[in-house]
Design a protein around this motif. Structure first.
Motif, PDB file in Angstrom:
ATOM      1  N   ARG A 163      12.761 -30.784   9.191  1.00  0.00           N
ATOM      2  CA  ARG A 163      14.040 -30.049   9.181  1.00  0.00           C
ATOM      3  C   ARG A 163      14.288 -29.399   7.826  1.00  0.00           C
ATOM      4  N   THR A 164      13.912 -30.092   6.758  1.00  0.00           N
ATOM      5  CA  THR A 164      14.057 -29.502   5.421  1.00  0.00           C
ATOM      6  C   THR A 164      13.195 -28.253   5.297  1.00  0.00           C
ATOM      7  N   HIS A 165      11.975 -28.321   5.813  1.00  0.00           N
ATOM      8  CA  HIS A 165      11.106 -27.142   5.772  1.00  0.00           C
ATOM      9  C   HIS A 165      11.713 -25.978   6.552  1.00  0.00           C
ATOM     10  N   LEU A 166      12.243 -26.250   7.739  1.00  0.00           N
ATOM     11  CA  LEU A 166      12.838 -25.183   8.531  1.00  0.00           C
ATOM     12  C   LEU A 166      13.995 -24.525   7.795  1.00  0.00           C
ATOM     13  N   ALA A 167      14.791 -25.339   7.111  1.00  0.00           N
ATOM     14  CA  ALA A 167      15.935 -24.797   6.381  1.00  0.00           C
ATOM     15  C   ALA A 167      15.505 -23.909   5.214  1.00  0.00           C
ATOM     16  N   GLN A 168      14.321 -24.167   4.679  1.00  0.00           N
ATOM     17  CA  GLN A 168      13.846 -23.414   3.519  1.00  0.00           C
ATOM     18  C   GLN A 168      12.755 -22.396   3.864  1.00  0.00           C
ATOM     19  N   ARG A 169      12.353 -22.368   5.111  1.00  0.00           N
ATOM     20  CA  ARG A 169      11.201 -21.560   5.502  1.00  0.00           C
ATOM     21  C   ARG A 169      11.365 -20.078   5.168  1.00  0.00           C
ATOM     22  N   ALA A 170      12.562 -19.561   5.318  1.00  0.00           N
ATOM     23  CA  ALA A 170      12.786 -18.134   5.072  1.00  0.00           C
ATOM     24  C   ALA A 170      12.506 -17.738   3.623  1.00  0.00           C
ATOM     25  N   PHE A 171      12.536 -18.705   2.722  1.00  0.00           N
ATOM     26  CA  PHE A 171      12.328 -18.410   1.305  1.00  0.00           C
ATOM     27  C   PHE A 171      10.871 -18.596   0.878  1.00  0.00           C
ATOM     28  N   GLU A 172      10.018 -19.005   1.796  1.00  0.00           N
ATOM     29  CA  GLU A 172       8.604 -19.171   1.488  1.00  0.00           C
ATOM     30  C   GLU A 172       7.920 -17.801   1.413  1.00  0.00           C
ATOM     31  N   PRO A 173       6.915 -17.652   0.540  1.00  0.00           N
ATOM     32  CA  PRO A 173       6.134 -16.402   0.519  1.00  0.00           C
ATOM     33  C   PRO A 173       5.477 -16.179   1.886  1.00  0.00           C
ATOM     34  N   VAL A 174       5.214 -14.935   2.206  1.00  0.00           N
ATOM     35  CA  VAL A 174       4.663 -14.588   3.513  1.00  0.00           C
ATOM     36  C   VAL A 174       3.344 -15.306   3.775  1.00  0.00           C
ATOM     37  N   ASP A 175       2.474 -15.396   2.754  1.00  0.00           N
ATOM     38  CA  ASP A 175       1.170 -16.031   2.995  1.00  0.00           C
ATOM     39  C   ASP A 175       1.314 -17.511   3.312  1.00  0.00           C
TER      40      ASP A 175
END
Length: 218
Positions: free
Chosen positions: A114-126
């Protein structure tokens, strides 16, 4: 640090089944020795709370004092890189404690996802292209599943040196948790006469997460 510590006492199993204690062990394995104050900053917890739970982990052999430059507050370190336990015991107390620990670890996995999903939009595209969830359906025997698990662990073991030697980590690498869930699609039904049941397939329950990222097992 030892490669592995195995929990067999119901008190130790229940003692480890605590979200903050799991997080503290993972932190020490991932980042190395640190004080309760440093751990509190990483985990956004109070210093007294971290200090108390580190002492509890020491009772169960999962953490110990390390040498430090500051005599006022010596750092803590993990005693082993991985934690394993046996949930196939004939002792009802051990089985119940192992189930409690398994449930706590599953909750930990879900919270991390769930933490990853909340932050996923801020991850680099690669990174977004390679991070996330997936599953596969396979029809296998217990022996084949054991072999499949062994092969997966062998692949992951190729990166073990990077856990303890930061100089081996290539530029741009990150700590990634590879979470392994091996679960049946349907509940177990009674075996045909002469066929082995679950109790005939012995093996240790290994905590697969937070895997390489936090060192609690595979």
């Amino acid at each position: 640090m030892k490669p592995e510590i195995r929990l067999t006492d119901p008190r130790a199993l229940r003692g480890y089944a605590h979200p903050l204690r799991m997080a503290l062990v993972g932190l020490l394995r991932r980042e190395g020795p640190m004080t309760a104050t440093q751990a509190s900053e990483h985990l956004d917890e109070s210093v007294p709370n971290c200090s108390y739970h580190l002492r509890q982990l020491a009772r169960y052999g999962l953490a110990e004092r390390a040498e430090g430059a500051d005599a006022r507050e010596r750092p803590w370190r993990a005693t082993a890189q991985n934690t394993t336990w046996d949930d196939l015991s004939d002792d009802p107390a051990v089985r119940a404690a192992a189930n409690e620990l398994n449930a706590g670890i599953l909750d930990h996995y879900v919270a991390r996802a769930r933490t990853h999903l909340a932050q996923r939009a801020f991850e680099p595209v690669d990174w977004r292209a390679v991070l996330g969830f997936g599953d596969a359906l396979v029809h296998v025997t217990a022996a084949e599943l054991a072999e499949l698990t062994r092969r997966i662990e062998a692949l992951l073991a190729e990166y073990d040196e990077r856990l303890t030697d930061p100089s081996t980590r290539p530029a741009g690498s990150r700590a990634i948790g590879v979470i392994q869930l091996v679960v049946p699609v349907e509940p177990f039904s009674a075996a045909e006469p002469g066929e082995p049941g679950p109790a005939d397939e012995p093996g240790p329950a290994r905590e697969p997460g937070p895997a390489a990222a936090e060192g609690t097992g595979r």
